[in-house]
Structures are given as C-alpha cells and as structure tokens.
Enzyme design. Sequence first.
Site, mmCIF file in Angstrom:
data_model
loop_
_atom_site.group_PDB
_atom_site.id
_atom_site.type_symbol
_atom_site.label_atom_id
_atom_site.label_comp_id
_atom_site.label_asym_id
_atom_site.label_seq_id
_atom_site.Cartn_x
_atom_site.Cartn_y
_atom_site.Cartn_z
ATOM 1 N N ARG A 1 22.344 -19.814 3.767
ATOM 2 C CA ARG A 1 23.465 -20.587 3.245
ATOM 3 C C ARG A 1 24.177 -19.779 2.154
ATOM 4 N NH1 ARG A 1 22.394 -20.491 -1.328
ATOM 5 N NH2 ARG A 1 24.379 -21.320 -1.982
ATOM 6 N N GLY A 2 25.332 -20.312 1.722
ATOM 7 C CA GLY A 2 26.145 -19.569 0.753
ATOM 8 C C GLY A 2 27.177 -18.778 1.545
ATOM 9 N N ASP B 1 34.067 -21.254 -1.440
ATOM 10 C CA ASP B 1 33.824 -21.208 0.010
ATOM 11 C C ASP B 1 35.101 -20.922 0.778
ATOM 12 O OD1 ASP B 1 31.712 -23.188 -1.268
ATOM 13 O OD2 ASP B 1 30.843 -22.191 0.468
HETATM 14 O O1 MRU Z 1 26.496 -25.528 1.245
HETATM 15 P P1 MRU Z 1 26.148 -24.175 0.731
HETATM 16 O O2 MRU Z 1 24.896 -24.102 -0.059
HETATM 17 O O3 MRU Z 1 26.254 -23.111 1.789
HETATM 18 O O4 MRU Z 1 27.307 -23.995 -0.305
HETATM 19 C C1 MRU Z 1 28.082 -22.937 -0.390
HETATM 20 C C2 MRU Z 1 27.855 -22.360 -1.695
HETATM 21 O O5 MRU Z 1 26.948 -21.572 -1.832
HETATM 22 C C3 MRU Z 1 28.626 -22.762 -2.863
HETATM 23 O O6 MRU Z 1 29.607 -23.655 -2.701
HETATM 24 C C4 MRU Z 1 28.921 -21.575 -3.705
HETATM 25 O O7 MRU Z 1 29.265 -21.996 -4.959
HETATM 26 C C5 MRU Z 1 30.013 -20.720 -3.159
HETATM 27 S S1 MRU Z 1 29.515 -19.671 -1.915
HETATM 28 C C6 MRU Z 1 28.618 -18.461 -2.633
#
Ligand code: MRU
Length: 339
Positions: free
Chosen positions: A39-40, A222
Amino acid sequence: MKGGTVFLIDQTVLPFKFSIVRSKSHFETCTAIKNMTVRGAGAIGGAAAYAMAQAFLEAPEKGFWKYVDAAKARIAATRPTAQNLFFAIDRTYQAAKASKFPREAAVREAERLADRDSEACKKIGEYGSRLIKSGFNISTHCNAGWLAFVDYGSALAPIYRAKKQKKKIFVYVDETRPRGQGAKLTAWELKNEKVPFAIVPDAAGAHFMSRGLIDIVIVGADRIAVNGDTANKIGTLEKAIAAKRYGVPFYIAAPTSTFDLKCSSGRYIPIEERSQDEVLFQEGLTEKGKIEKILIAPKGSRAFNPSFDVTPAELITGIITERGIVKPSKAAILKALKV
Ligand code: MRU
C-alpha cells in the site's frame, strides 16, 4: 522482481511481524494491492508496474495482446485513487508496445520506474529538509515513508534527511484511523530510523496547533489535480483546515508521478470507499502475542469508510517534488511538469 516473482513486504502484519510475500503471477500481485499487503501510492505504483511486467511474461503466444490487455484492466481495477498506479501501468504497457521484444521491455521499464521512484523520493528528501529547522516539531498523517514507496518515502523523506543532517526534530504521528497506517507503519519506520516521535489521536491535530506546538505539517499525496487540489488519506483535509487557522505551514510531498494532468480539479478525483469492517473492527497484538481482530462497535452497526479526502489548493503552502518545491497553482504545476 526476480524471474516472474514479485517480492513484497507484507504491510498488513507490520509492526508485529516482518514477512515477505512472494507473488507469482499478476493475479496474485493484484490481490496484494487490493488487500493492502502492499500500500501507499508509490509502492502501489511499483507493484502495478511489476504486475504489468508479470502479465507480459505470462501471456501465451496465441492471444498475447488479448491476455495483456485484460491484465492491464485488471491491475487498473485494484485501487482507484492513487495516480501512481495508473502512471506505472501506462508507462510499462507503452514501453512494451513500442518494442520488438515486449516481455523484456516491460520488465526493463518496471525496473526503471522503481529506480525512478526511489531517486525522486531521495530528491524530495533533499528539497524538503530545507524547510525543516533544528528544533522543529513536525506533524504527519498516514504513512508516506519508505514502506509507501520503493524507497525513502515522500512526506518522511525530508524528516530522514533532516535527521541525517543532525537537526533536532520531533514528529507528531497521527494514528490514521481506521487502518492505523500512522500508529502501525509510520511509528515503526520512525522507530527504525531512530527519529523521536509520539503517536497522537487523529482528532488532536487542531489542539496541538492551537497551542503552537507544531512548526510544520508534511503529508503525502495519492493524486494531485492540475490546479493543486490534493487527495490524501482521510483526515488530511481537517488537518489542512486547522493548519490554515493557526498559521502552520502545510506541505504536500509527492513525486511528479502523482500529478494527474487529465484531472482539472479535486472534484474529479475518484475517492475509494473501503469496507465498513475496517471501521468496525480493529486488529492488533494480544497479550499472548497473537495478531487478532476485535469488534469495537455494537454488533450490526453501519459504518462509512471513505479512504481519502481532497485538500483544496488554497490550504496548501507548497508541494515538495523531485523537481523542487512547487506552488499549488495550475501555472506552477504545468511549468514544473514541463507541459
Ligand atoms: O490507503 P493507503 O494506505 O494506500 O493510503 C495511501 C497513502 O499511503 C497515503 O494517503 C499517503 O499519505 C500518501 S501515499 C504515500
């Protein structure tokens, strides 16, 4: 990726267990993105590029492009918000399409994108650390560290760089309910990096800002629209509003692969709705050392679980990219992206 296998850090069991998941096909990599093993935004992008490369390696000679095109659609349907996913799928697919040897070209491009992500985040660290003075208290939301990218991270990269520069810093880590990416992942990263921190309830941000305890907020992204509106983990918007109210600089950190030039404003960014179980249940370590899931609400309760929100450009001080710090305006963004 080695051969046709992608190796992923299993983020669903951190910080309690460190394990590597081996994903042997693009189908398995899609599942890993969907269930948030990986994720991220940046890590999702990296995994999506490798999934695309896996599909090229798996495709039969007969019906090659039909197989690859179906895989492309499957990978694109895993998660809707992070632009890095679509950027990576597209780049890998196009590189393969333009080559006489699509399989090799896809693998090469996926590798290149991973290296590019890592390089970009390193530069974000360099530019972002200039904003951090010794003695600063920094607030961050969710996890935008090296777990969320191929390496270094976006929002946490400036923090790691500042620490290397021997600046005295302290990080306020939002828990980031419901999945707890702050409490589980950011806290684990900071602990590993020996950066002093405290985990705080998501709702405490405005309180700390009102007392003058936060010098700067740095969060990830994102997807960033052409006008600078930015989608990030749910709860970011409230933080930005509080930062504006109390005059705290509010920065977004993201590589240019997070910008969506087809998206004119935040209103058009698709917001992922996740399962209500993420709100109704919490997962953690029992006293006996077992990872367990428990219900934390009346049985049969309903929950809403939007995974992201959009912070309007007017609340953002600047966007830290690998090309420098960009003003959140259409003109500045197009100039930085050289469009
Ligand atoms: O739902 P996730 O954990 O994949 O969320 C995305 C993110 O990691 C965050 O929104 C983050 O702050 C930005 S992406 C590194």
